[in-house]
Structure formats: structure tokens, C-alpha cells
Design an enzyme around this catalytic site. Structure first.
Site, PDB file in Angstrom:
ATOM      1  N   ARG A 138       0.843  -1.206   0.000  1.00  0.00           N
ATOM      2  CA  ARG A 138       0.000   0.000   0.000  1.00  0.00           C
ATOM      3  C   ARG A 138       0.871   1.245   0.000  1.00  0.00           C
ATOM      4  O   ARG A 138       1.841   1.312   0.756  1.00  0.00           O
ATOM      5  CB  ARG A 138      -0.843   0.062   1.287  1.00  0.00           C
ATOM      6  CG  ARG A 138      -1.899  -0.949   1.399  1.00  0.00           C
ATOM      7  CD  ARG A 138      -2.981  -0.536   2.356  1.00  0.00           C
ATOM      8  NE  ARG A 138      -2.549  -0.088   3.676  1.00  0.00           N
ATOM      9  CZ  ARG A 138      -3.365   0.352   4.614  1.00  0.00           C
ATOM     10  NH1 ARG A 138      -4.649   0.419   4.370  1.00  0.00           N
ATOM     11  NH2 ARG A 138      -2.926   0.722   5.785  1.00  0.00           N
TER      12      ARG A 138
ATOM     13  N   THR B 249      -1.637   7.471  -0.515  1.00  0.00           N
ATOM     14  CA  THR B 249      -2.885   7.290  -1.277  1.00  0.00           C
ATOM     15  C   THR B 249      -3.646   6.038  -0.835  1.00  0.00           C
ATOM     16  O   THR B 249      -4.832   5.887  -1.148  1.00  0.00           O
ATOM     17  CB  THR B 249      -2.578   7.128  -2.788  1.00  0.00           C
ATOM     18  OG1 THR B 249      -1.845   5.896  -2.957  1.00  0.00           O
ATOM     19  CG2 THR B 249      -1.760   8.282  -3.319  1.00  0.00           C
TER      20      THR B 249
ATOM     21  N   ASP C 276       0.065  -2.907  12.554  1.00  0.00           N
ATOM     22  CA  ASP C 276       0.581  -3.286  11.234  1.00  0.00           C
ATOM     23  C   ASP C 276       1.014  -4.746  11.278  1.00  0.00           C
ATOM     24  O   ASP C 276       2.013  -5.099  11.920  1.00  0.00           O
ATOM     25  CB  ASP C 276       1.766  -2.374  10.878  1.00  0.00           C
ATOM     26  CG  ASP C 276       2.218  -2.594   9.443  1.00  0.00           C
ATOM     27  OD1 ASP C 276       2.509  -3.761   9.079  1.00  0.00           O
ATOM     28  OD2 ASP C 276       2.270  -1.621   8.685  1.00  0.00           O
TER      29      ASP C 276
ATOM     30  N   ASP D  35       4.634  -5.596  10.159  1.00  0.00           N
ATOM     31  CA  ASP D  35       5.643  -5.132  11.120  1.00  0.00           C
ATOM     32  C   ASP D  35       5.645  -6.004  12.379  1.00  0.00           C
ATOM     33  O   ASP D  35       6.705  -6.328  12.909  1.00  0.00           O
ATOM     34  CB  ASP D  35       5.376  -3.671  11.507  1.00  0.00           C
ATOM     35  CG  ASP D  35       5.732  -2.717  10.374  1.00  0.00           C
ATOM     36  OD1 ASP D  35       6.296  -3.181   9.356  1.00  0.00           O
ATOM     37  OD2 ASP D  35       5.444  -1.526  10.501  1.00  0.00           O
TER      38      ASP D  35
END
Ligand code: PRP
Ligand code: URA
Length: 207
Positions: free
Chosen positions: A103, A107, A199, A202
Site C-alpha cells: 500500500r 494514497t 501493522d 511489522d
């Protein structure tokens, strides 16, 4: 909603809560994610067609069942890798393809950086794997590409889904089966799921 399954099994919900916990470190996060993926596989594969066959036990001949279609697992890199081994434990004969999608942080559009799929997807059951369904951009890009490559039967297994992501998938793929352990409240301003688990990539890889 049609073809949307929330897996409420106590073991799934127990593991999900530990995955959400900010104190869970990558080693434990990896173990839990694979374990929950294996548990989710039971529900996600429940409708797979089987054909009748025969088997000779040490005692006598009897009827059995055999999966009708080949199974292809497609994790979306990176975070989908965190569920792959758990699902392979349940379906060791599955073939595996990989779709790398990232991603854009501003945006939130998903961009491919890797496309590597087995051949002849047309008659296969494809399980698309990604722990997070946020805006749905990554999932829709992956599903569109799988369809272009001939896949007819695709199901999405996402540990945590945002309502926005479900709506996005539904807009483009009206009946595609989605399996999740939780539909969370919403996305925040930067496209993260709330309450979510942070995340996933992560947390898996300690980045
Ligand atoms: C994360 C996650 C999903 C995607 C979901 O991946 O693993 O693939 O975001 O978001 P979306 O529904 O808004 O597309 P990311 O792009 O951060 O890459 P990573 O797995 O390598 O961390
Ligand atoms: N990707 C993640 O890993 N987590 C989110 O909450 C949203 C997208």
C-alpha cells in the site's frame, strides 16, 4: 451479508485477542497467527466439493471421499506469509502462489511488486490469504488478477476485516466468500483498522 462468515470459535477468538495485544512480541505473534490460520481453515474449506471413492481398509472395502479440485493457496506478501504455514499444516498437498502488494502510505492504493502463480487455476479452489482487510484495495487487486489468470473459485481468508474493506470487495465481487475472525469498527484517517492489531507485517517480522 451473503457469503461473509465470521468465525466465532472460542479458540479463534482467544488467539485473536492475544494477537491484538500490543505486548505480544513477533515470535509469539508468528506462532499465534499460524495457529489461528489453521483453525480458520476448517471453516474456510467446509464447502469444498468431494467425490466418492473407494478404499480398502485392512478389513474390507468401503466408501470414502476425495477432494474434487486441486487447492492453491495465495498469500498476499508480506503479511499473508504469516498464515501460510498454518494453512499448509491442514492442506499439505496444496500448491502455493505469491502476490506481492504494497500500500502506498499516502494514497492507500495497492501496487504489485510480485506476481508468481501456479499454472492452470481454472479448475482449482483458490484461497487468498491476508490477515488484514482494511480499505480492501490489496484484496480487490489480488482477486482481479487471479480472475484474469483464470481462477473461477476464489475465497478470501482475512483475520481482521474493516467494514470498508468488506464493502469494497463486495462492490467488485458480489458473491466471493469472505472468512474472517472479526469485523472491526472502522478505519482511522491513515487506513489502519480500529481496534485492529496494528501493522500485521511489522508485528510479524519485527520491522
Ligand atoms: C497490509 C496488509 C494487507 C493490506 C491491507 O499490507 O498486510 O495486505 O495492508 O490494506 P488494504 O486493505 O487497505 O489494501 P502492506 O501493504 O502494509 O504490506 P506488508 O504486508 O508488506 O506490510
Ligand atoms: N494493514 C495492516 O497491517 N494493518 C491495518 O490495520 C491496516 C492495513
Amino acid at each position: 451479508m451473503k457469503n461473509l462468515t465470521v468465525i466465532n470459535h472460542p479458540l479463534v477468538q482467544h488467539n485473536l485477542t492475544r494477537l491484538r495485544d500490543a505486548r505480544t512480541q513477533p515470535q509469539e505473534f508468528r506462532r499465534l497467527l499460524n495457529e489461528i490460520a489453521a483453525l480458520m481453515t476448517y471453516e474456510a474449506t467446509r464447502s469444498f466439493a468431494v467425490k466418492k471413492n473407494f478404499v480398502r481398509t485392512p478389513m474390507e472395502k468401503t466408501t470414502g471421499a476425495q477432494l474434487e479440485k486441486e487447492i492453491v493457496l495465495v498469500p498476499i506478501l508480506r503479511a499473508g506469509l504469516g498464515m501460510l504455514d498454518g494453512i499448509l499444516e491442514m492442506i499439505p498437498h496444496a500448491r502455493v502462489g505469491f502476490l506481492g502488494l504494497k500500500r502506498d502510505e499516502k494514497t492507500l492504493a495497492a501496487h504489485f511488486y510480485q506476481k508468481s502463480l501456479p499454472k492452470n487455476l481454472t479448475r482449482c479452489e483458490v484461497i487468498l490469504i491476508d490477515p488484514m482487510l482494511a480499505t480492501g484495495g490489496s484484496a480487490v487487486a489480488a482477486i482481479d488478477f487471479l480472475r484474469e489468470q483464470g481462477a473461477k473459485s476464489i475465497r478470501l481468508v482475512s483475520l481482521v476485516a474493516a467494514p470498508e474493506g468488506i464493502a469494497r470487495v463486495r462492490k467488485s465481487h458480489k458473491t466471493l466468500p469472505i472468512f474472517t475472525a472479526a469485523i472491526d469498527r472502522q478505519l482511522n484517517k491513515v487506513g489502519y483498522i480500529l481496534p485492529g492489531l496494528g501493522d500485521a507485517g511489522d508485528r510479524l517480522f519485527g520491522t
